[in-house]
Design a protein around this motif. Structure first.
Motif, short mmCIF file in Angstrom:
data_model
loop_
_atom_site.label_atom_id
_atom_site.label_comp_id
_atom_site.label_asym_id
_atom_site.label_seq_id
_atom_site.Cartn_x
_atom_site.Cartn_y
_atom_site.Cartn_z
N PRO A 8 82.58 27.12 -10.20
CA PRO A 8 81.57 27.47 -9.20
C PRO A 8 80.22 27.71 -9.89
O PRO A 8 80.15 28.45 -10.86
CB PRO A 8 82.11 28.76 -8.56
N ALA A 9 79.17 27.09 -9.40
CA ALA A 9 77.85 27.22 -10.03
C ALA A 9 76.77 27.09 -8.97
O ALA A 9 76.28 26.01 -8.69
CB ALA A 9 77.68 26.16 -11.12
N ARG A 10 76.40 28.21 -8.38
CA ARG A 10 75.36 28.17 -7.34
C ARG A 10 73.97 28.14 -7.97
O ARG A 10 73.80 28.49 -9.14
CB ARG A 10 75.51 29.35 -6.39
N GLY A 11 72.99 27.78 -7.18
CA GLY A 11 71.64 27.62 -7.72
C GLY A 11 70.78 28.85 -7.63
O GLY A 11 69.73 28.91 -8.26
N GLY A 12 71.19 29.88 -6.87
CA GLY A 12 70.28 30.99 -6.61
C GLY A 12 70.47 32.20 -7.49
O GLY A 12 70.50 33.32 -6.98
N ALA A 78 78.46 36.00 -1.33
CA ALA A 78 79.69 35.21 -1.16
C ALA A 78 80.59 35.40 -2.39
O ALA A 78 80.11 35.38 -3.52
CB ALA A 78 79.35 33.74 -0.96
N SER A 79 81.86 35.58 -2.16
CA SER A 79 82.79 35.80 -3.27
C SER A 79 83.12 34.50 -3.99
O SER A 79 83.01 33.41 -3.41
CB SER A 79 84.09 36.43 -2.75
N SER A 80 83.52 34.64 -5.24
CA SER A 80 83.99 33.46 -5.98
C SER A 80 85.20 32.85 -5.29
O SER A 80 85.37 31.63 -5.25
CB SER A 80 84.33 33.84 -7.42
N GLU A 81 86.07 33.72 -4.75
CA GLU A 81 87.27 33.23 -4.08
C GLU A 81 86.93 32.33 -2.90
O GLU A 81 87.63 31.33 -2.66
CB GLU A 81 88.13 34.41 -3.62
N SER A 82 85.88 32.65 -2.15
CA SER A 82 85.52 31.81 -1.01
C SER A 82 85.08 30.42 -1.46
O SER A 82 85.42 29.41 -0.83
CB SER A 82 84.40 32.48 -0.19
N ALA A 83 84.34 30.35 -2.57
CA ALA A 83 83.93 29.05 -3.10
C ALA A 83 85.13 28.27 -3.63
O ALA A 83 85.21 27.04 -3.46
CB ALA A 83 82.89 29.23 -4.20
N LEU A 84 86.07 28.97 -4.23
CA LEU A 84 87.27 28.31 -4.76
C LEU A 84 88.12 27.75 -3.63
O LEU A 84 88.63 26.62 -3.72
CB LEU A 84 88.08 29.30 -5.60
N ALA A 87 86.47 24.64 -2.28
CA ALA A 87 86.62 23.51 -3.21
C ALA A 87 88.06 23.00 -3.20
O ALA A 87 88.29 21.78 -3.26
CB ALA A 87 86.22 23.94 -4.62
N LEU A 88 89.01 23.90 -3.12
CA LEU A 88 90.41 23.50 -3.09
C LEU A 88 90.70 22.63 -1.87
O LEU A 88 91.32 21.57 -1.98
CB LEU A 88 91.29 24.76 -3.08
N ASP A 89 90.23 23.06 -0.71
CA ASP A 89 90.40 22.27 0.51
C ASP A 89 89.72 20.90 0.37
O ASP A 89 90.29 19.86 0.72
CB ASP A 89 89.79 23.00 1.70
N ALA A 90 88.48 20.90 -0.14
CA ALA A 90 87.72 19.66 -0.23
C ALA A 90 88.38 18.67 -1.19
O ALA A 90 88.46 17.47 -0.91
CB ALA A 90 86.29 19.96 -0.70
N LEU A 91 88.86 19.15 -2.32
CA LEU A 91 89.45 18.27 -3.32
C LEU A 91 90.80 17.72 -2.87
O LEU A 91 91.13 16.56 -3.12
CB LEU A 91 89.58 19.01 -4.65
N GLU A 92 91.59 18.56 -2.20
CA GLU A 92 92.88 18.07 -1.71
C GLU A 92 92.68 17.02 -0.62
O GLU A 92 93.42 16.03 -0.56
CB GLU A 92 93.71 19.25 -1.19
N GLU A 93 91.66 17.21 0.21
CA GLU A 93 91.37 16.20 1.23
C GLU A 93 90.82 14.93 0.59
O GLU A 93 91.21 13.81 0.96
CB GLU A 93 90.35 16.75 2.22
N VAL A 99 97.04 20.46 -4.89
CA VAL A 99 96.79 21.04 -6.21
C VAL A 99 97.91 22.02 -6.50
O VAL A 99 98.26 22.85 -5.66
CB VAL A 99 95.43 21.75 -6.25
N ASP A 100 98.51 21.91 -7.68
CA ASP A 100 99.58 22.83 -8.07
C ASP A 100 99.03 24.08 -8.76
O ASP A 100 99.42 25.20 -8.44
CB ASP A 100 100.57 22.11 -9.01
N VAL A 101 98.14 23.87 -9.72
CA VAL A 101 97.54 24.99 -10.46
C VAL A 101 96.03 24.87 -10.37
O VAL A 101 95.46 23.82 -10.66
CB VAL A 101 97.98 24.99 -11.95
N LEU A 102 95.40 25.96 -9.96
CA LEU A 102 93.95 26.02 -9.87
C LEU A 102 93.42 26.82 -11.06
O LEU A 102 93.90 27.93 -11.33
CB LEU A 102 93.53 26.69 -8.57
N VAL A 103 92.45 26.25 -11.76
CA VAL A 103 91.81 26.94 -12.88
C VAL A 103 90.37 27.25 -12.48
O VAL A 103 89.63 26.36 -12.07
CB VAL A 103 91.83 26.07 -14.16
#
Length: 250
Positions: A8-12, A78-84, A87-93, A99-103
């Protein structure tokens, strides 16, 4: 097994404006994190979640794919967990595969190694942990003070009895979370909504590499240490590995 690393790498950033594209050792922080993940033998996919065009460009140039983070997940609240989770939903779609293991890797820790990423994943797939994180041995005596606002704050020992000054070798080992690498079973992460759940295992890492960038002085210190801590190829700006999963951006 699908092991996906998300950075996760936000711009603000407020503490260090433009932090995630700031260079350490001649390499943008987000690219350093991408390279550490691409070099990890256990990782099969690397993605950067961001709301910033410059960060996205640096991530792609380093060899990662990009997940466009919605504006509501780009604030400092926004929490890191919300971004994760997004991203997990977007990548699986995107890849039509679970995804088995998330790093979870934070590019604000500039001296992450591929070996640390691998060890965090192996804590899950080899050792049977549900979640894991990098940590450094800690031997300091922690104190807290009464928040009364007066000139003489009364101090209290936190992790020790101030009347019993044990030697380091006689104390129970303690570890300080490094904030660099976390690994977790994706299914368990979805259920819990948090990076720590089930059996959690720590992955010891070298204290000299455990630097988190929060203030401008932290960035100056990292830049001064880069010639000492970076392997030669990191600062030499090698050609990045091409993206493994170019796909369309979401």
């Amino acid at each position: 097994m699908n092991v996906t690393a998300v950075i996760p790498a936000r711009g603000g950033s407020k503490g260090i404006p433009g932090k995630n594209t700031a260079e350490v050792g001649g390499v943008p922080l987000v690219a350093r994190a991408v390279r550490a993940c691409l070099g990890a033998a256990q990782v099969t996919r690397v993605a950067v979640s961001t709301d910033d065009a410059a960060i996205a460009r640096a991530a792609r140039e380093a060899g990662a794919e990009v997940v466009d983070r919605p504006a509501e997940l780009g604030s400092d609240r926004a929490s890191s967990e919300s971004a994760l989770l997004h991203a997990l939903d977007a990548l699986e779609e995107r890849h039509a595969a679970p995804v088995d293991v998330l790093v979870f890797v934070q590019c604000t820790s500039p001296f992450i190694t591929s070996e640390e990423v691998d060890e965090a994943v192996l804590a899950i797939v080899r050792d049977g942990a549900d979640s894991a994180f990098t940590a450094v041995p800690f031997h300091g005596f922690l104190w807290t003070a009464d928040p009364d606002g007066g000139p003489g704050h009364r101090a209290h020992g936190v992790n020790h009895d101030s009347a019993v000054r044990l030697r380091r070798q006689d104390r129970t080992p303690e570890y300080l979370e490094s904030g660099a690498v976390y690994a977790m079973r994706a299914e368990g992460f979805r259920r819990s909504g948090h990076r720590f759940f089930g059996r959690t295992q720590l992955v010891p890492t070298a204290p000299e590499r455990a630097i988190e960038l929060d203030e401008p002085g932290d960035l100056d210190r990292a830049r001064a240490l880069a010639p000492l801590l970076d392997p030669p190829q990191t600062s030499a700006n090698p050609s990045p590995r091409p993206p493994q999963y170019p796909g369309k951006e979401l």
